[in-house]
Write a protein that holds these residues in place. Structure first.
Motif, PDB file in Angstrom:
ATOM      1  N   MET A 217       0.740  -1.188  -0.093  1.00 60.23           N
ATOM      2  CA  MET A 217      -0.256  -0.116   0.053  1.00 60.23           C
ATOM      3  C   MET A 217       0.935   1.260   0.001  1.00 60.23           C
ATOM      4  O   MET A 217       0.481   2.335  -0.608  1.00 60.23           O
ATOM      5  CB  MET A 217      -0.974  -0.001   1.253  1.00 60.23           C
ATOM      6  CG  MET A 217      -1.905   1.137   1.307  1.00 60.23           C
ATOM      7  SD  MET A 217      -3.126   1.056   2.487  1.00 60.23           S
ATOM      8  CE  MET A 217      -1.844   1.167   4.037  1.00 60.23           C
ATOM      9  N   ALA A 218       2.024   1.313   0.733  1.00 61.62           N
ATOM     10  CA  ALA A 218       2.923   2.393   0.568  1.00 61.62           C
ATOM     11  C   ALA A 218       3.868   2.509  -0.318  1.00 61.62           C
ATOM     12  O   ALA A 218       4.504   3.501  -0.580  1.00 61.62           O
ATOM     13  CB  ALA A 218       3.629   2.401   1.981  1.00 61.62           C
ATOM     14  N   GLU A 219       3.887   1.518  -1.247  1.00 58.87           N
ATOM     15  CA  GLU A 219       4.702   1.908  -2.812  1.00 58.87           C
ATOM     16  C   GLU A 219       4.331   2.915  -3.293  1.00 58.87           C
ATOM     17  O   GLU A 219       3.293   3.130  -3.578  1.00 58.87           O
ATOM     18  CB  GLU A 219       4.666   0.385  -3.589  1.00 58.87           C
ATOM     19  CG  GLU A 219       5.179  -0.823  -3.086  1.00 58.87           C
ATOM     20  CD  GLU A 219       4.991  -2.052  -3.635  1.00 58.87           C
ATOM     21  OE1 GLU A 219       4.460  -1.945  -4.568  1.00 58.87           O
ATOM     22  OE2 GLU A 219       5.682  -3.306  -3.363  1.00 58.87           O
ATOM     23  N   ASN A 220       5.597   3.470  -3.438  1.00 63.56           N
ATOM     24  CA  ASN A 220       5.446   4.774  -4.668  1.00 63.56           C
ATOM     25  C   ASN A 220       4.577   5.856  -4.057  1.00 63.56           C
ATOM     26  O   ASN A 220       4.184   6.797  -4.722  1.00 63.56           O
ATOM     27  CB  ASN A 220       4.790   4.474  -5.917  1.00 63.56           C
ATOM     28  CG  ASN A 220       5.877   3.443  -6.662  1.00 63.56           C
ATOM     29  OD1 ASN A 220       7.001   3.615  -6.738  1.00 63.56           O
ATOM     30  ND2 ASN A 220       5.168   2.287  -7.032  1.00 63.56           N
ATOM     31  N   CYS A 221       4.437   5.777  -2.663  1.00 64.67           N
ATOM     32  CA  CYS A 221       3.783   7.011  -2.049  1.00 64.67           C
ATOM     33  C   CYS A 221       4.822   7.911  -1.284  1.00 64.67           C
ATOM     34  O   CYS A 221       5.838   7.599  -0.601  1.00 64.67           O
ATOM     35  CB  CYS A 221       3.068   6.471  -0.810  1.00 64.67           C
ATOM     36  SG  CYS A 221       1.408   5.706  -1.491  1.00 64.67           S
ATOM     37  N   TYR A 222       4.699   9.146  -1.742  1.00 65.35           N
ATOM     38  CA  TYR A 222       5.902  10.268  -1.045  1.00 65.35           C
ATOM     39  C   TYR A 222       4.919  11.490  -0.755  1.00 65.35           C
ATOM     40  O   TYR A 222       3.841  11.776  -1.299  1.00 65.35           O
ATOM     41  CB  TYR A 222       6.460  10.559  -2.270  1.00 65.35           C
ATOM     42  CG  TYR A 222       7.522   9.871  -2.779  1.00 65.35           C
ATOM     43  CD1 TYR A 222       8.856   9.382  -2.097  1.00 65.35           C
ATOM     44  CD2 TYR A 222       7.085   8.606  -3.598  1.00 65.35           C
ATOM     45  CE1 TYR A 222       9.777   8.461  -2.591  1.00 65.35           C
ATOM     46  CE2 TYR A 222       8.021   7.645  -4.084  1.00 65.35           C
ATOM     47  CZ  TYR A 222       9.208   7.512  -3.543  1.00 65.35           C
ATOM     48  OH  TYR A 222      10.166   6.588  -3.921  1.00 65.35           O
ATOM     49  N   SER A 223       5.515  12.522   0.068  1.00 66.82           N
ATOM     50  CA  SER A 223       5.027  13.567   0.324  1.00 66.82           C
ATOM     51  C   SER A 223       6.254  14.627   0.289  1.00 66.82           C
ATOM     52  O   SER A 223       7.347  14.248   0.330  1.00 66.82           O
ATOM     53  CB  SER A 223       4.461  13.986   1.553  1.00 66.82           C
ATOM     54  OG  SER A 223       5.625  13.600   2.606  1.00 66.82           O
ATOM     55  N   GLN A 224       6.214  15.899  -0.180  1.00 72.30           N
ATOM     56  CA  GLN A 224       6.967  16.717  -0.378  1.00 72.30           C
ATOM     57  C   GLN A 224       6.607  18.229   0.190  1.00 72.30           C
ATOM     58  O   GLN A 224       5.607  18.462   0.223  1.00 72.30           O
ATOM     59  CB  GLN A 224       7.180  17.153  -2.068  1.00 72.30           C
ATOM     60  CG  GLN A 224       6.196  17.956  -2.703  1.00 72.30           C
ATOM     61  CD  GLN A 224       6.470  18.181  -4.205  1.00 72.30           C
ATOM     62  OE1 GLN A 224       7.359  17.472  -4.659  1.00 72.30           O
ATOM     63  NE2 GLN A 224       6.080  19.423  -4.647  1.00 72.30           N
ATOM     64  N   VAL A 225       7.603  19.044   0.625  1.00 78.04           N
ATOM     65  CA  VAL A 225       7.413  20.143   1.288  1.00 78.04           C
ATOM     66  C   VAL A 225       8.360  21.278   0.624  1.00 78.04           C
ATOM     67  O   VAL A 225       9.674  21.043   0.213  1.00 78.04           O
ATOM     68  CB  VAL A 225       7.810  20.295   2.678  1.00 78.04           C
ATOM     69  CG1 VAL A 225       7.696  21.715   3.111  1.00 78.04           C
ATOM     70  CG2 VAL A 225       6.837  19.335   3.618  1.00 78.04           C
ATOM     71  N   VAL A 226       7.736  22.198   0.086  1.00 81.56           N
ATOM     72  CA  VAL A 226       8.666  23.344  -0.698  1.00 81.56           C
ATOM     73  C   VAL A 226       8.489  24.682  -0.010  1.00 81.56           C
ATOM     74  O   VAL A 226       7.374  25.073   0.369  1.00 81.56           O
ATOM     75  CB  VAL A 226       8.226  23.634  -2.091  1.00 81.56           C
ATOM     76  CG1 VAL A 226       8.789  24.419  -3.008  1.00 81.56           C
ATOM     77  CG2 VAL A 226       8.263  22.196  -3.123  1.00 81.56           C
ATOM     78  N   VAL A 227       9.395  25.236   0.456  1.00 84.47           N
ATOM     79  CA  VAL A 227       9.452  26.625   1.009  1.00 84.47           C
ATOM     80  C   VAL A 227       9.968  27.592   0.359  1.00 84.47           C
ATOM     81  O   VAL A 227      11.151  27.293  -0.491  1.00 84.47           O
ATOM     82  CB  VAL A 227      10.367  26.214   2.441  1.00 84.47           C
ATOM     83  CG1 VAL A 227      10.285  27.636   3.231  1.00 84.47           C
ATOM     84  CG2 VAL A 227       9.819  25.001   3.398  1.00 84.47           C
ATOM     85  N   THR A 228       9.461  28.599   0.234  1.00 80.76           N
ATOM     86  CA  THR A 228       9.896  29.576  -0.654  1.00 80.76           C
ATOM     87  C   THR A 228       9.765  31.219   0.345  1.00 80.76           C
ATOM     88  O   THR A 228       9.001  31.139   1.096  1.00 80.76           O
ATOM     89  CB  THR A 228       8.821  29.894  -1.725  1.00 80.76           C
ATOM     90  OG1 THR A 228       7.485  30.148  -1.533  1.00 80.76           O
ATOM     91  CG2 THR A 228       9.505  28.928  -2.746  1.00 80.76           C
ATOM     92  N   PHE A 229      10.910  31.781  -0.009  1.00 78.05           N
ATOM     93  CA  PHE A 229      10.883  33.229   0.715  1.00 78.05           C
ATOM     94  C   PHE A 229      10.798  34.306  -0.135  1.00 78.05           C
ATOM     95  O   PHE A 229      11.504  34.278  -1.045  1.00 78.05           O
ATOM     96  CB  PHE A 229      12.212  33.322   1.625  1.00 78.05           C
ATOM     97  CG  PHE A 229      12.396  32.182   2.489  1.00 78.05           C
ATOM     98  CD1 PHE A 229      11.814  32.481   3.943  1.00 78.05           C
ATOM     99  CD2 PHE A 229      13.267  31.081   2.174  1.00 78.05           C
ATOM    100  CE1 PHE A 229      12.227  31.406   4.963  1.00 78.05           C
ATOM    101  CE2 PHE A 229      13.570  30.282   3.188  1.00 78.05           C
ATOM    102  CZ  PHE A 229      12.780  30.157   4.626  1.00 78.05           C
ATOM    103  N   ASP A 230       9.735  34.922  -0.259  1.00 81.65           N
ATOM    104  CA  ASP A 230       9.499  36.065  -1.068  1.00 81.65           C
ATOM    105  C   ASP A 230       9.088  37.247  -0.582  1.00 81.65           C
ATOM    106  O   ASP A 230       9.434  37.399   0.951  1.00 81.65           O
ATOM    107  CB  ASP A 230       8.230  35.477  -1.784  1.00 81.65           C
ATOM    108  CG  ASP A 230       8.192  34.324  -2.611  1.00 81.65           C
ATOM    109  OD1 ASP A 230       9.156  34.389  -3.289  1.00 81.65           O
ATOM    110  OD2 ASP A 230       7.336  33.568  -2.492  1.00 81.65           O
TER     111      ASP A 230
END
Length: 477
Positions: A217-230
């Motif tokens: 069930m967990a195969e190929n499951c990901y999460s991502q965090v993108v931080v930007t300073f503007d």
């Protein structure tokens, strides 16, 4: 653990991509992760972008010295690319930190090694790499790459470094890891659900068939965090790459508006609301990790063990339903003073109800409102903000509160920070208008809004830090 604080300073010294005859560094790191199934967290930090946005050269007294150091470093490395990192999953509930790798590309191996030796690092040299080993830290410099490793109680560091060097040269498939490392941001962090689980399955006793089912069930499951300073803001965007089955076990409702409706009425400075289905979460634990709570309680101690035993078969669902919220109410008076008042709501679980009834009987006299209606516990510290027409009066920029199953905000305007033990930190809080966050099964977002919309938020913080240091120096004199 102290060497973890050494990591960013070391990487700043050596991190960034120069030339690579075959592949860019992010592809090499993707190849490394592909060869190491225990890597659960990975990503990069764009040091150059962060420094440039902070305009570090303009920092009074320190800026010119920093610029000189950066100038020396730039002669040795190319810092136009971010540095990359990869962290193994943990298999220890006590909080022991796992192995952390960092990777960079060098412009000139001999010059970099010489510079590090001048700074006091002993280097063991061979044809393939120059190696430094010191306690929990080791790093090697090849003709075009740097591999850094730190881990509490690090042993066999040379073998691990050599393997990492070889893994960087392995095949790089077009997969989700490569895609995440190609995302644009100042800081990017990826998480491999399957790898994270592979660490926990060493802790939790589980039937082999259940292990295989969860792993699939967990195969190929990901999460991502993108931080930007503007200019005027910092944004942290979370995105989940989950299949429908895994999303279902997250047990998140559509929104938390029903919880918000039970938090009274009037002006609010900060609030949090959550709408989870704790029965679904507990069913997941019962199916795949039936002894997880007990193992966790053993780590915490006797009080937690007694609490878990009291909940019985219902587990966490016997404690509370997953629906809860709290709101910090009030407005500053004419003098600017702010008296914090609180409204709260929680839908309790069956096992905790007898104890809750006793608590309500004993504490209701000290609060403006404390009622237990069925499973709903509702309270308020002031009669001025009890439920009524109109509901919560949300601050500007925080109007989306409750639109997601997990959401919240803090409005800094008008909030008297003297009520909180922040020491000198309140001067930085005053730079911002509000912070909001929201999460659902697809991801989420954290937004920090600065009052100054003309400068990058990092420049705003750097300027305040410069004034802070100047004030401290003046006070000492």
């Amino acid at each position: 653990m102290r060497n973890l604080f050494f990591l960013p300073f070391f990487v700043f010294l050596i991190a960034s991509c120069g030339s690579n005859e075959n592949r860019i560094l992010s592809e090499d790191v993707s190849a490394f992760i592909e060869k190491n199934e225990t890597i659960s967290v990975f990503g990069y930090v764009d040091v150059k972008a962060i420094l440039d946005k902070a305009e570090y050269q303009s920092i009074e007294k320190f800026g010119s010295e920093m610029a000189k150091e950066v100038g020396v470093i730039e002669k040795l490395i190319d810092k136009n690319e971010p540095f990359y990192f990869a962290m193994e999953s943990t298999s220890d509930l006590s909080g022991k930190f796992p192995a952390v790798y960092a990777f960079a590309s060098v412009k000139n191996r001999d010059s970099l090694v010489l510079n590090l030796q001048k700074k006091g690092y002993d280097m063991e040299k061979n044809d393939t790499y120059d190696l430094h080993e010191s306690g929990d830290v080791a790093f090697a410099i090849t003709d075009n790459r740097v591999v850094f490793l730190t881990k509490p109680g690090l042993t066999k560091s040379k073998q691990l470094i050599e393997k990492a060097i070889d893994d960087l040269k392995s095949d790089c498939p077009d997969n989700k890891v490569k895609e995440i490392l190609s995302e644009k941001g100042d800081i990017v962090i990826g998480s491999d659900v399957e790898a994270s689980y592979s660490g926990l399955d060493k802790i939790v006793e589980m039937d082999a068939n259940k292990k295989n089912e969860l792993k699939k069930m967990a195969e190929n499951c990901y999460s991502q965090v993108v931080v930007t300073f503007d200019k005027g803001a910092m944004d942290m965007n979370l995105k989940n790459f989950f299949n429908d089955e895994l999303k279902g076990y997250l047990a998140l409702g559509q929104n938390s508006e029903n919880v918000v409706s039970k938090l009274g009425s009037g002006p609010v400075q900060a609030a949090f609301a959550m709408n989870l289905d704790m029965k679904k979460i507990q069913s997941f634990l019962d199916k795949f990790a039936p002894n997880f709570l007990e193992k966790t309680a053993e780590t915490v101690g006797g009080f937690a063990q007694a609490g878990i035993a009291m909940l019985g078969d219902e587990g966490l669902a016997g404690l509370f339903s997953g629906k809860m919220g709290v709101a910090l109410m009030g407005n500053p008076d004419q003098s600017g003073a702010f008296k914090p008042e609180f409204n709260f709501y929680i839908k309790l679980g069956n096992k905790i109800l007898p104890m809750a009834r006793g608590m309500v009987d004993g504490a209701s006299a000290s609060l403006a409102k404390l009622e237990l209606n069925g499973e709903d516990l509702v309270g308020a510290t002031s009669k001025n903000y009890l439920g009524g027409n109109g509901g919560l009066k949300l601050p500007k920029g925080c109007e989306s509160f409750g639109k997601k199953p997990i959401s919240g905000f803090i409005s800094f305007d008008g909030l008297d920070m003297s009520n909180f033990d922040l020491e000198d930190g309140d001067r930085y809080i005053k730079l911002f208008s509000y912070l909001t966050f929201e999460i659902d099964s697809d991801g989420g977002k954290i937004h920090l809004d600065a009052k100054n919309k003309q400068k990058n938020v990092l420049k705003v913080i750097a300027d305040e830090a410069s004034l802070d240091i100047k004030d401290k120096v003046s006070n000492i004199q």
